[in-house]
Design a protein around this motif. Structure first.
Motif, PDB file in Angstrom:
ATOM      1  N   ASN A 168      -4.001  -8.689  37.531  1.00  0.00           N
ATOM      2  CA  ASN A 168      -2.998  -8.417  38.564  1.00  0.00           C
ATOM      3  C   ASN A 168      -2.309  -9.692  39.038  1.00  0.00           C
ATOM      4  O   ASN A 168      -1.099  -9.713  39.243  1.00  0.00           O
ATOM      5  CB  ASN A 168      -3.641  -7.691  39.746  1.00  0.00           C
ATOM      6  CG  ASN A 168      -4.074  -6.289  39.388  1.00  0.00           C
ATOM      7  OD1 ASN A 168      -3.633  -5.718  38.402  1.00  0.00           O
ATOM      8  ND2 ASN A 168      -4.957  -5.721  40.185  1.00  0.00           N
ATOM      9  N   SER A 169      -3.068 -10.746  39.229  1.00  0.00           N
ATOM     10  CA  SER A 169      -2.480 -12.006  39.690  1.00  0.00           C
ATOM     11  C   SER A 169      -1.514 -12.567  38.654  1.00  0.00           C
ATOM     12  O   SER A 169      -0.446 -13.075  38.997  1.00  0.00           O
ATOM     13  CB  SER A 169      -3.577 -13.033  39.988  1.00  0.00           C
ATOM     14  OG  SER A 169      -4.375 -12.600  41.059  1.00  0.00           O
ATOM     15  N   PHE A 170      -1.877 -12.480  37.389  1.00  0.00           N
ATOM     16  CA  PHE A 170      -0.999 -12.992  36.338  1.00  0.00           C
ATOM     17  C   PHE A 170       0.296 -12.192  36.272  1.00  0.00           C
ATOM     18  O   PHE A 170       1.373 -12.754  36.100  1.00  0.00           O
ATOM     19  CB  PHE A 170      -1.708 -12.988  34.989  1.00  0.00           C
ATOM     20  CG  PHE A 170      -0.914 -13.668  33.918  1.00  0.00           C
ATOM     21  CD1 PHE A 170      -0.869 -15.047  33.842  1.00  0.00           C
ATOM     22  CD2 PHE A 170      -0.188 -12.930  33.006  1.00  0.00           C
ATOM     23  CE1 PHE A 170      -0.114 -15.677  32.869  1.00  0.00           C
ATOM     24  CE2 PHE A 170       0.561 -13.546  32.030  1.00  0.00           C
ATOM     25  CZ  PHE A 170       0.601 -14.929  31.962  1.00  0.00           C
ATOM     26  N   GLN A 171       0.203 -10.861  36.413  1.00  0.00           N
ATOM     27  CA  GLN A 171       1.397 -10.023  36.365  1.00  0.00           C
ATOM     28  C   GLN A 171       2.326 -10.287  37.547  1.00  0.00           C
ATOM     29  O   GLN A 171       3.533 -10.133  37.426  1.00  0.00           O
ATOM     30  CB  GLN A 171       1.014  -8.550  36.325  1.00  0.00           C
ATOM     31  CG  GLN A 171       0.426  -8.131  35.000  1.00  0.00           C
ATOM     32  CD  GLN A 171      -0.079  -6.703  35.006  1.00  0.00           C
ATOM     33  OE1 GLN A 171      -0.183  -6.076  36.054  1.00  0.00           O
ATOM     34  NE2 GLN A 171      -0.425  -6.205  33.830  1.00  0.00           N
ATOM     35  N   ARG A 172       1.777 -10.669  38.697  1.00  0.00           N
ATOM     36  CA  ARG A 172       2.598 -10.992  39.865  1.00  0.00           C
ATOM     37  C   ARG A 172       3.151 -12.404  39.805  1.00  0.00           C
ATOM     38  O   ARG A 172       3.940 -12.792  40.660  1.00  0.00           O
ATOM     39  CB  ARG A 172       1.778 -10.827  41.144  1.00  0.00           C
ATOM     40  CG  ARG A 172       1.549  -9.398  41.567  1.00  0.00           C
ATOM     41  CD  ARG A 172       0.976  -9.339  42.972  1.00  0.00           C
ATOM     42  NE  ARG A 172      -0.200 -10.144  43.129  1.00  0.00           N
ATOM     43  CZ  ARG A 172      -1.449  -9.704  43.079  1.00  0.00           C
ATOM     44  NH1 ARG A 172      -1.669  -8.438  42.860  1.00  0.00           N
ATOM     45  NH2 ARG A 172      -2.462 -10.514  43.242  1.00  0.00           N
ATOM     46  N   GLY A 173       2.706 -13.192  38.836  1.00  0.00           N
ATOM     47  CA  GLY A 173       3.196 -14.560  38.707  1.00  0.00           C
ATOM     48  C   GLY A 173       2.374 -15.567  39.472  1.00  0.00           C
ATOM     49  O   GLY A 173       2.772 -16.719  39.601  1.00  0.00           O
ATOM     50  N   GLU A 174       1.224 -15.175  39.989  1.00  0.00           N
ATOM     51  CA  GLU A 174       0.337 -16.078  40.718  1.00  0.00           C
ATOM     52  C   GLU A 174      -0.658 -16.670  39.715  1.00  0.00           C
ATOM     53  O   GLU A 174      -1.803 -16.245  39.618  1.00  0.00           O
ATOM     54  CB  GLU A 174      -0.378 -15.326  41.833  1.00  0.00           C
ATOM     55  CG  GLU A 174       0.582 -14.736  42.854  1.00  0.00           C
ATOM     56  CD  GLU A 174      -0.087 -13.769  43.813  1.00  0.00           C
ATOM     57  OE1 GLU A 174      -1.219 -13.317  43.542  1.00  0.00           O
ATOM     58  OE2 GLU A 174       0.542 -13.454  44.842  1.00  0.00           O
ATOM     59  N   TYR A 175      -0.191 -17.664  38.979  1.00  0.00           N
ATOM     60  CA  TYR A 175      -0.955 -18.193  37.849  1.00  0.00           C
ATOM     61  C   TYR A 175      -2.206 -18.935  38.292  1.00  0.00           C
ATOM     62  O   TYR A 175      -3.239 -18.867  37.616  1.00  0.00           O
ATOM     63  CB  TYR A 175      -0.056 -19.090  36.995  1.00  0.00           C
ATOM     64  CG  TYR A 175       1.186 -18.367  36.534  1.00  0.00           C
ATOM     65  CD1 TYR A 175       1.087 -17.225  35.753  1.00  0.00           C
ATOM     66  CD2 TYR A 175       2.446 -18.810  36.906  1.00  0.00           C
ATOM     67  CE1 TYR A 175       2.214 -16.543  35.350  1.00  0.00           C
ATOM     68  CE2 TYR A 175       3.579 -18.127  36.508  1.00  0.00           C
ATOM     69  CZ  TYR A 175       3.460 -16.990  35.722  1.00  0.00           C
ATOM     70  OH  TYR A 175       4.571 -16.312  35.327  1.00  0.00           O
ATOM     71  N   GLU A 176      -2.160 -19.623  39.412  1.00  0.00           N
ATOM     72  CA  GLU A 176      -3.342 -20.350  39.884  1.00  0.00           C
ATOM     73  C   GLU A 176      -4.431 -19.374  40.329  1.00  0.00           C
ATOM     74  O   GLU A 176      -5.604 -19.567  40.025  1.00  0.00           O
ATOM     75  CB  GLU A 176      -2.956 -21.295  41.040  1.00  0.00           C
ATOM     76  CG  GLU A 176      -4.070 -22.198  41.501  1.00  0.00           C
ATOM     77  CD  GLU A 176      -4.585 -23.138  40.405  1.00  0.00           C
ATOM     78  OE1 GLU A 176      -5.761 -23.530  40.483  1.00  0.00           O
ATOM     79  OE2 GLU A 176      -3.822 -23.457  39.476  1.00  0.00           O
ATOM     80  N   LYS A 177      -4.053 -18.304  41.035  1.00  0.00           N
ATOM     81  CA  LYS A 177      -5.029 -17.283  41.433  1.00  0.00           C
ATOM     82  C   LYS A 177      -5.621 -16.606  40.199  1.00  0.00           C
ATOM     83  O   LYS A 177      -6.811 -16.288  40.175  1.00  0.00           O
ATOM     84  CB  LYS A 177      -4.378 -16.223  42.314  1.00  0.00           C
ATOM     85  CG  LYS A 177      -4.329 -16.553  43.767  1.00  0.00           C
ATOM     86  CD  LYS A 177      -3.835 -15.343  44.543  1.00  0.00           C
ATOM     87  CE  LYS A 177      -3.821 -15.603  46.019  1.00  0.00           C
ATOM     88  NZ  LYS A 177      -3.349 -14.443  46.771  1.00  0.00           N
ATOM     89  N   ALA A 178      -4.804 -16.371  39.189  1.00  0.00           N
ATOM     90  CA  ALA A 178      -5.292 -15.739  37.955  1.00  0.00           C
ATOM     91  C   ALA A 178      -6.312 -16.642  37.270  1.00  0.00           C
ATOM     92  O   ALA A 178      -7.339 -16.173  36.784  1.00  0.00           O
ATOM     93  CB  ALA A 178      -4.132 -15.441  37.020  1.00  0.00           C
TER      94      ALA A 178
END
Length: 169
Positions: free
Chosen positions: A114-124
């Motif tokens: 989910n984090s990667f799909q939202r563009g939150e690469y550090e959280k992913a």
């Protein structure tokens, strides 16, 4: 406009540039009995799109009208490949190893996607790391518990077999 149309209750609206409005009817309905009354139809209002040419005037019939060009849309592509979510390993550790830590690993695996799909690469990346850690700990605890269960079973079976051999003799 001819007089026959006016006598029947039709009124012709003046023509506007490039657009013809439909005629409106005002008049009496035919009377077939006492229940019919004079009825006036409501005026219909038409709104046409406001199109302006490059010269700033409204276009005439047959004149070409060009729309403004669309602005380019920039889509930001990620530089790095998506981090591994370890979802298959998380399901495996939930079923065959230590299920409480396996469930936590599944939660972090889903957070990674989910984090990667939202563009939150550090959280992913952090969620991926947490899923990996919970999977490793779940596998270690699972192996430890399997070994303990095996030792307990052998500890129970070996003395039982010894006792059975004494009883038979």
């Amino acid at each position: 406009m001819d007089k026959g149309a006016e006598s029947q209750g039709y009124s012709q609206q003046p023509e506007q540039q490039g657009y013809n409005k439909p005629p409106t009817y005002t008049g009496e309905l035919p009377t077939a009995g006492p229940s019919y009354q004079h009825y006036e139809y409501p005026q219909q209002h038409y709104e046409y799109p406001q199109v302006v040419t490059q010269t700033g005037q409204h276009p005439q019939y047959g004149q070409n009208v060009h729309a403004a060009p669309l602005q380019p849309m920039v889509i930001q592509e990620p530089q790095d490949p998506p981090p591994s979510d370890y979802l298959a390993l998380s399901i495996f550790t939930t079923i065959l190893c230590f299920w409480p830590l396996g469930i936590a690993a599944i939660v972090f695996s889903v957070k990674t996607r989910n984090s990667f799909q939202r563009g939150e690469y550090e959280k992913a990346r952090i969620s991926s790391s947490n899923a990996k850690i919970f999977n490793i700990i779940s596998i270690a605890v699972g192996i430890f518990l399997w070994v303990i269960v095996l030792i307990a079973q052998l500890a129970w079976i070996i003395p039982l077999a010894f006792l059975l051999s004494i009883v038979r003799n």
